[in-house]
Design a protein around this motif. Structure first.
Motif, PDB file in Angstrom:
ATOM      1  N   TYR A  55      -7.768  -5.057   6.215  1.00 52.03           N
ATOM      2  CA  TYR A  55      -6.398  -5.556   6.062  1.00 52.03           C
ATOM      3  C   TYR A  55      -6.294  -6.704   5.063  1.00 52.03           C
ATOM      4  N   PRO A  56      -5.450  -6.575   4.054  1.00 50.74           N
ATOM      5  CA  PRO A  56      -5.067  -7.763   3.292  1.00 50.74           C
ATOM      6  C   PRO A  56      -4.026  -8.528   4.107  1.00 50.74           C
ATOM      7  N   ASN A  83       5.156  -1.939  -0.754  1.00 53.96           N
ATOM      8  CA  ASN A  83       4.745  -0.594  -1.127  1.00 53.96           C
ATOM      9  C   ASN A  83       5.685  -0.077  -2.227  1.00 53.96           C
ATOM     10  N   PHE A 226       0.882   4.210  -7.463  1.00 54.38           N
ATOM     11  CA  PHE A 226       0.086   3.161  -6.828  1.00 54.38           C
ATOM     12  C   PHE A 226       0.863   2.419  -5.746  1.00 54.38           C
ATOM     13  N   ARG A 227       2.171   2.346  -5.920  1.00 52.06           N
ATOM     14  CA  ARG A 227       3.050   1.709  -4.945  1.00 52.06           C
ATOM     15  C   ARG A 227       2.725   0.220  -4.763  1.00 52.06           C
ATOM     16  N   ASN A 249       5.117  -1.520   7.838  1.00 48.20           N
ATOM     17  CA  ASN A 249       3.954  -1.086   7.050  1.00 48.20           C
ATOM     18  C   ASN A 249       2.661  -1.838   7.368  1.00 48.20           C
ATOM     19  N   VAL A 250       2.727  -2.874   8.172  1.00 51.58           N
ATOM     20  CA  VAL A 250       1.611  -3.792   8.434  1.00 51.58           C
ATOM     21  C   VAL A 250       1.261  -4.550   7.147  1.00 51.58           C
ATOM     22  N   ALA A 251       0.901  -3.826   6.099  1.00 50.04           N
ATOM     23  CA  ALA A 251       0.541  -4.449   4.826  1.00 50.04           C
ATOM     24  C   ALA A 251       0.631  -3.374   3.752  1.00 50.04           C
ATOM     25  N   THR A 252       0.653  -3.828   2.493  1.00 42.60           N
ATOM     26  CA  THR A 252       0.582  -2.911   1.352  1.00 42.60           C
ATOM     27  C   THR A 252      -0.890  -2.589   1.088  1.00 42.60           C
ATOM     28  N   SER A 253      -1.145  -1.357   0.697  1.00 41.40           N
ATOM     29  CA  SER A 253      -2.521  -0.899   0.481  1.00 41.40           C
ATOM     30  C   SER A 253      -3.278  -1.852  -0.452  1.00 41.40           C
ATOM     31  N   ARG A 254      -4.530  -2.092  -0.105  1.00 48.20           N
ATOM     32  CA  ARG A 254      -5.310  -3.105  -0.814  1.00 48.20           C
ATOM     33  C   ARG A 254      -5.911  -2.635  -2.149  1.00 48.20           C
ATOM     34  N   PRO A 255      -6.486  -1.426  -2.238  1.00 46.84           N
ATOM     35  CA  PRO A 255      -7.076  -1.043  -3.529  1.00 46.84           C
ATOM     36  C   PRO A 255      -6.092  -1.160  -4.699  1.00 46.84           C
ATOM     37  N   PRO A 256      -4.858  -0.668  -4.575  1.00 45.10           N
ATOM     38  CA  PRO A 256      -3.953  -0.830  -5.715  1.00 45.10           C
ATOM     39  C   PRO A 256      -3.569  -2.284  -5.970  1.00 45.10           C
TER      40      PRO A 256
END
Lengths: 366, 366
Positions: A55-56, A83, A226-227, A249-256
């Motif tokens: 999680y970020p 996102n 990538f959002r 969403n809890v958080a935005t995806s970390r890799p992107p």
């Protein structure tokens, strides 16, 4: 709420299903390379420690928020990394409507269809306000349309589909109107890197505590998939937006986020300038052909869309399909963007085949 | 709605701020390696064509949905790929409440705090239903709590925080109750890969058109930061969920979808089995120490949390902070999970230092 396949999906699939060659000018997907540093960021991240795969922070990686904050000259605490700009707009609109200061949403017509969709999802009511023939906004029309029930004024600049870039004075008047009406102004600036006038100014420069600005990297870095977007909210609204973001969403995806951070830090202005040059050339090529075809059209001040009107060929889905069938060019019917441009078709200049498409249109309407 | 920093953030920061060494057993972030193929997927994607960096289908990459569908034995059309299981739960709960068949939401107590938060966001009303002392659910208690207003029954199995795995018969009765009440059953199965009983069965096996199943790869692939989850909905509810997903997020980020797809295809069962073995060992180590400390505890049937009750040391935030200060171990206060476990503390076994933490606890409570 029923699932309606958005019209642009329908048209893209219609074009794909054609047995002859069709130039796709429907989708808003950039066709050029992302910044090289973005790919480097992904490569490096692939080898990161497992704890960097976790999680970020819900509001976004601190370093990314700080990088955005420095560029936008705001406090990092006002930023939520989302996102994509799509979620940023959802959070911004919810922040405005959650105030219970009115559920009416003023939107410029022509309108990007997601805005009325999000309004409905959030329980708001849409009032469409016509723009001028050149795509500009007359704030007096918004003032006429406003009522006690107005909770949100949402505009997109540089604009999809008109290509208009609203003046600072226009934005200042809309912010003042929002203040008078105890409403919120949301400025969706996702095309901020594609300003051809050199005069675009973000609504952030108004320094208004009524204004929320949304943007993202989908277009400027050519990574719609990538959002990664962000909303910059006034301090008094940022808490509610963070809560909603966390609960949805809890958080935005970390890799992107990691890849975008690296690209932000390492990409020179030449990258962005070269894309603008490319688009300028495409605008020239395409509008020359529209002149040849005798069409009326909007020459974009920003973004990468051209609206064109061909006499006796209104912007209906039936005509858009006919254009696919008979000219081999796919463009969006204007009537999917509200009622103000239902005589028009929208062409996205995000294909290397603009010249070919232009020739086909000139030929077809000759 | 005000932004309240979730309690677990507070505690993690409290533990980090301590000047002495603290074992973090608060967060639910796996500490082991993700599947090797996941890293390969990211590396390969870094070199993909620009068009693979653009919008995926809103409901998720077709190949990923087909891969999930084959494993779960459902039609791909019932699947929405989401921004983690968090968004999957949000969509599932919204699908249940959007039916206007009642706004009451039955949740098992102890409760994962996001569920009441999402309920409030969606305009629902929470009714907490106590679980048994061993963590199991007595469906009769849900039946007693149900009313005409019940629109949604939501459970999490394997369970956070109790470690319970609900029996198939329990789930069948909850689905039957949902049907009687014209409500929807949501089964959050994000810990589905961490079943130590060998008897866990997904609610999908009930084949009920009242049941929505949510899950994701955050835990099973040790990638909580990637945000790839999914909801499997009955055909009659999937359209609304897709619409909401599109209007809120447009789509789930593409790079993590690509990486997860590759990991799904190439990861052998040995990977998942080795993680379960690791967790089994940690459960043994930790519960041995709890025996030595004279604590009552839940031995998890699934997931990676242990609830422990120490006499005269109730599960308050003050006591959790005291444990950080005096024992060098950070665990979550049970009173953040509703009222049913307010005498307890929750310890997450996602640290290589379980043995050390166990020794500290045994020492402290000796």
């Amino acid at each position: 709420m029923n699932y309606e396949r958005p019209q642009f999906f329908h048209l893209m699939q219609y074009a794909e299903a054609a047995e002859h060659d069709v130039v796709d000018m429907v989708s808003g997907n950039p066709d050029w390379e992302p910044p090289a540093a973005l790919r480097d960021g992904l490569r490096e991240y692939a080898d990161a420690d497992p704890d960097e795969f976790q999680y970020p922070p819900s509001e976004g990686l601190l370093e990314l928020r700080e990088e955005i904050a420095a560029r936008r000259n705001v406090a990092p605490s006002r930023i939520v990394v989302t996102n994509g700009t799509g979620e940023a707009n959802y959070l911004a609109m919810a922040a405005a409507l959650d105030r219970d200061a009115g559920s009416e949403v003023l939107l410029a017509d022509p309108v990007y269809p997601y805005y009325p969709g999000k309004t409905e999802l959030l329980g708001g009511k849409v009032t469409l306000v016509p723009t001028e023939r050149d795509g500009s906004i007359d704030p007096a029309r918004f003032r006429e349309a406003a009522s006690e029930e107005t909770g949100l004024i949402l505009v997109n600049t540089p604009n999809n589909p008109t290509g208009a870039v609203y003046s600072r004075e226009t934005m200042r008047e809309l912010a003042a109107l929002a203040e008078e009406m105890d409403a919120t102004l949301v400025s969706d600036e996702v095309y901020d890197h594609f300003d051809f006038t050199g005069e675009f100014e973000s609504a952030l420069t108004l320094d208004s505590d009524r204004a929320i600005v949304t943007s993202g990297y989908s277009k400027s870095m050519a990574i719609t998939g990538f959002r990664v977007g962000y909303a910059i909210l006034p301090e008094r609204l940022v808490g509610g937006a963070k809560t909603r973001h966390m609960l949805v969403n809890v958080a935005t995806s970390r890799p992107p986020q990691v890849a975008v951070l690296r690209a932000l830090r390492e990409t020179e202005t030449e990258y962005y300038e070269s894309v603008r040059s490319l688009l300028r050339e495409r605008v020239d090529t395409f509008t020359d052909a529209l002149d040849a075809a005798g069409a009326e059209y909007s020459r974009p001040d920003g973004g990468f869309y051209v609206l064109a009107r061909f006499d006796g060929f209104p912007g209906t889905m039936a005509n858009a399909e006919r254009l696919v069938d008979e000219a081999g060019v796919a463009g969006m019917p204007g009537d999917t963007f509200g009622s103000a441009r239902d005589e028009w078709l929208r062409f996205a200049l995000v294909t290397p085949r603009v010249e070919e498409a232009a020739a086909r249109l000139a030929d077809y309407f000759d």
